[in-house]
Design a protein around this motif. Sequence first.
Motif, short mmCIF file in Angstrom:
data_model
loop_
_atom_site.label_atom_id
_atom_site.label_comp_id
_atom_site.label_asym_id
_atom_site.label_seq_id
_atom_site.Cartn_x
_atom_site.Cartn_y
_atom_site.Cartn_z
N LEU A 222 0.91 -1.89 0.34
CA LEU A 222 0.31 -0.08 0.16
C LEU A 222 0.75 1.10 0.29
O LEU A 222 2.24 0.97 0.61
N TRP A 223 0.42 2.25 -0.57
CA TRP A 223 1.42 3.73 -0.93
C TRP A 223 0.35 4.78 -0.71
O TRP A 223 -0.89 4.53 -1.11
N GLN A 224 0.72 6.08 -0.19
CA GLN A 224 0.02 7.16 0.19
C GLN A 224 0.84 7.80 -0.30
O GLN A 224 1.89 8.37 0.67
N VAL A 225 0.22 9.37 -0.60
CA VAL A 225 0.93 10.67 -0.42
C VAL A 225 -0.29 11.39 -0.18
O VAL A 225 -1.57 11.35 -0.16
N ALA A 228 0.63 17.68 -1.48
CA ALA A 228 1.77 17.58 -1.96
C ALA A 228 3.28 16.87 -2.42
O ALA A 228 3.63 17.13 -2.99
N ARG A 229 2.07 15.04 -2.64
CA ARG A 229 3.00 14.91 -3.91
C ARG A 229 4.08 14.17 -2.70
O ARG A 229 4.97 13.30 -3.29
N ARG A 230 3.91 14.23 -1.79
CA ARG A 230 4.51 13.80 -0.71
C ARG A 230 4.36 11.96 0.17
O ARG A 230 3.52 12.09 0.31
N VAL A 231 5.30 11.51 0.03
CA VAL A 231 5.05 9.85 1.10
C VAL A 231 4.69 10.29 1.87
O VAL A 231 4.89 10.85 3.17
N ARG A 232 3.25 9.33 2.68
CA ARG A 232 3.00 9.95 4.29
C ARG A 232 2.77 7.96 4.49
O ARG A 232 2.08 7.27 3.49
N SER A 233 3.05 7.94 6.07
CA SER A 233 2.54 6.69 6.46
C SER A 233 3.17 5.60 5.76
O SER A 233 2.63 4.55 5.13
N VAL A 234 4.40 5.07 5.84
CA VAL A 234 5.17 4.43 4.61
C VAL A 234 4.61 3.35 5.47
O VAL A 234 5.03 2.60 7.05
N SER A 235 4.26 2.17 4.33
CA SER A 235 4.21 0.62 5.24
C SER A 235 5.49 -0.15 4.64
O SER A 235 6.32 0.24 3.70
N ASP A 245 14.46 2.43 4.41
CA ASP A 245 14.22 2.86 6.09
C ASP A 245 12.72 3.20 5.44
O ASP A 245 12.40 4.21 5.08
N PRO A 246 11.83 2.70 6.52
CA PRO A 246 9.93 3.57 6.86
C PRO A 246 10.25 5.42 7.12
O PRO A 246 10.21 6.70 6.08
N GLU A 247 11.56 5.65 7.98
CA GLU A 247 11.62 6.46 9.22
C GLU A 247 12.54 7.36 7.83
O GLU A 247 12.42 8.61 7.70
N ASP A 248 13.22 6.80 6.98
CA ASP A 248 14.11 7.61 5.68
C ASP A 248 12.88 8.25 4.52
O ASP A 248 13.72 9.37 3.97
N LEU A 249 11.77 7.82 4.31
CA LEU A 249 11.10 7.94 2.98
C LEU A 249 10.07 8.83 3.35
O LEU A 249 9.63 9.55 3.09
N GLU A 250 9.57 8.99 4.80
CA GLU A 250 8.67 9.53 5.32
C GLU A 250 8.86 11.28 5.22
O GLU A 250 9.80 12.26 5.53
N ARG A 319 -4.25 7.85 -2.32
CA ARG A 319 -4.16 6.38 -1.20
C ARG A 319 -4.03 4.62 -2.87
O ARG A 319 -5.62 5.33 -3.07
N GLY A 320 -3.40 4.15 -2.66
CA GLY A 320 -3.31 3.27 -3.91
C GLY A 320 -2.95 2.20 -3.20
O GLY A 320 -1.96 1.72 -2.11
#
Length: 769
Positions: A222-225, A228-235, A245-250, A319-320
Amino acid sequence: MAVLGVTEPGDGDWGRLRGLQYSSLARLTPARLAAHVLAALLTVQALAGTIHLALLIGWVALVIATLIYGVRFDRSLEDADRRRMARREVHQQTVSTVALALVWIVPMAGFGPFCSETQRMTVWAIMALLMAGTSVAFAAAPLGAVLFCAILGMAGVATFALGGNLVAAFVALTFSIIVAVGSLEAARTFLGGKVAEANIAEKSEVVSLLLREFEEGEADWLWQVDGARRVRSVSPRFAFALGQDPEDLEGKPLIQLVAGPSWESGHFDSSLHDLAEKLKRRESFSNLLVRVTLHGQHRWWELSASPKVDDNGTFAGFRGVGSDVTEQRESSEKIAYLARYDTLTALPNRMMLTETLGAAMTAAAQWRTRCAFLMIDLDRFKAVNDTLGHLVGDQLLARVSERLKALMTENELCGRLGGDEFAIVIRDASDTERLHAVAQAVIYTLSQPYEIDHHTLYVGASVGSAIGPRDGATVETLMRNADLALYRAKDEGGGQHCTYEPSLHAHAEERRQLEFSMRRALERGEFALHYQPVVDAASEQVVSFEALLRWNSAEHGFVSPAKFIPLAEDTRLIVPIGEWVLRTACIEACNWPSHVKVAVNVSGEQLLDPYFAEVVVSALAQSGLAPHRLEIEVTESVFVRDGTAAQSTLERIMSLGCGVALDDFGTGYSSLGYLRKMRFSTIKVDRSFVQGAAVNNAESLAIVRAVVAMADSLEMSTTAEGVETEKELETIRRLGCKKVQGFFFGRPMAAKDALALFNQVAIRERGAA
């Protein structure tokens, strides 16, 4: 004001909300038409007798015209719930409603002063009914509904006030205010319900999308932005796919994470442009194929997503779901390659050639130029396959493809159609000299020797070409016409280039019609046998007859054997036709004296039939003809296709006691090896040598003498064909031929005429006795 559509606050997607409002108008058009027409008829009835009928009819026509204009526009808003509605459309709908209201005030403000108080009250009641119905039913278009009620109400107030009925005017004013306020509240409730309904549908769509993707096993994360098209709630699985790592992508832009080095240069792959455009336009998308770059490697992702909104209807991002489809993509590319390229030669196959020719013809029609299609067939390739095997044949085809590719420029594309057939598409063939140059280069290049597995091989090439759109407006027509030209090149001996001519199509159509008629000729009894006598050169007595096939078609009349016999062999119709000839000739020969034989011509197609020997046995048994009275005539060409099978069949026939004659000896594929392997009963000397010998042609005389001497030493008989003059007969007798056949002794005749010859002989013998 926002509910009415006068203003659009900046904290919501009001274009989309307007679409949800106005989309329901189309469903109400039948009820709207019916209500206004009924109200108009009631108004006419109320005012009839006071107002001139022509005025009333004109007013009703104006009501209907205004209604039709408004209804047509309302129906154009049927899809408004699936798009953003422009303010221009809101204003246009409002204008159509106001126009209808202005038409409706005519009975009150225009006709009212001339009517009685009762009539004015009746008209007001009808108008009040319309106002109440509009405020309730048209909550989807509140601005138009409020203006409609306000205009009709003010017309009633003014009319009653000017008429001195202040109570009625006050009542009309109060009713108008209540209806207007009711319209606003109904619109607010309606809009709130639509917003809630849309949110529920959107959430249901997202859930269904997620469930469907996961159930089909295609989604891996799953992914969502955000907006502003920024990645949020990285699975965790999404982070694993990105290799971080998820923390580096947020909080990082999605495009930056998947673009790789192209993020800095700005030169994105087209699929990334598509993804960015979808996100920018806030559009839902499904199964979008995107090429991403992760740690220097290219991967293919398949993404699906829908836009999300918060409780206030504000856009909140996407969300997708997504999955890595790199392996499937590579497999698809391989399948696509195999679908368009030949595996043996790596040349484009028939599908790609067809697509390229179609594009070339489209360009030629657009720019008024020409394209061309060349079909190439290898000469003598089958002999290589038959003698050295298919492995060597495949290597030869690969070498041929290499030579063809070396001849091509950017303007040409060569490919393999199948077997030993190749083709070339010339995209721009405006220069016809280039077409002929390519064809001649192909013939010359492919005719050079090949060294394969210590074998030196020689094959040639025949080329047929057609020019588009001159020789065909479609791909299929152009390819067919090139094939007709190739057929002509092969028919003329091969090793040459023939271009398409309209006469080739006429010839092909004639062949098709002949074939169609020939398939029914046996059933119709259109075939007949004629018999040409063969006489003893010394005694001039008839010793045999050669059965010759004739065809008198119901559609084509008398058809020359030179035309229909090759066609019958090409279509293998010669097999059933030849069986009929054999049976008919045996039956007829039983009516002749016992010393007279019958000769039947047999083609190579018949000899390759494994049941041909059984057909001969059956014909002899059925007719009762003695085997030694039947002679099978074959030409040397039957040994070229499959000499072993033909020899085996002929040996079985000879073991029955039948004779076998070698026809047209010396004109085609003559080989003394045939005479050594087969014990022919007769060798027939072709008429060209007979005619040459009669005029003392040295070569013809030498050939006839050699054939006669060879036949005598091998204990075979000789028959001279085509003897037409007494001089030719004397020459043949002097050279030693045993039998003679030709027009000098008789033309081919019907069976009854052949039998009459023996009856005449018998009568003469009885008279002499």
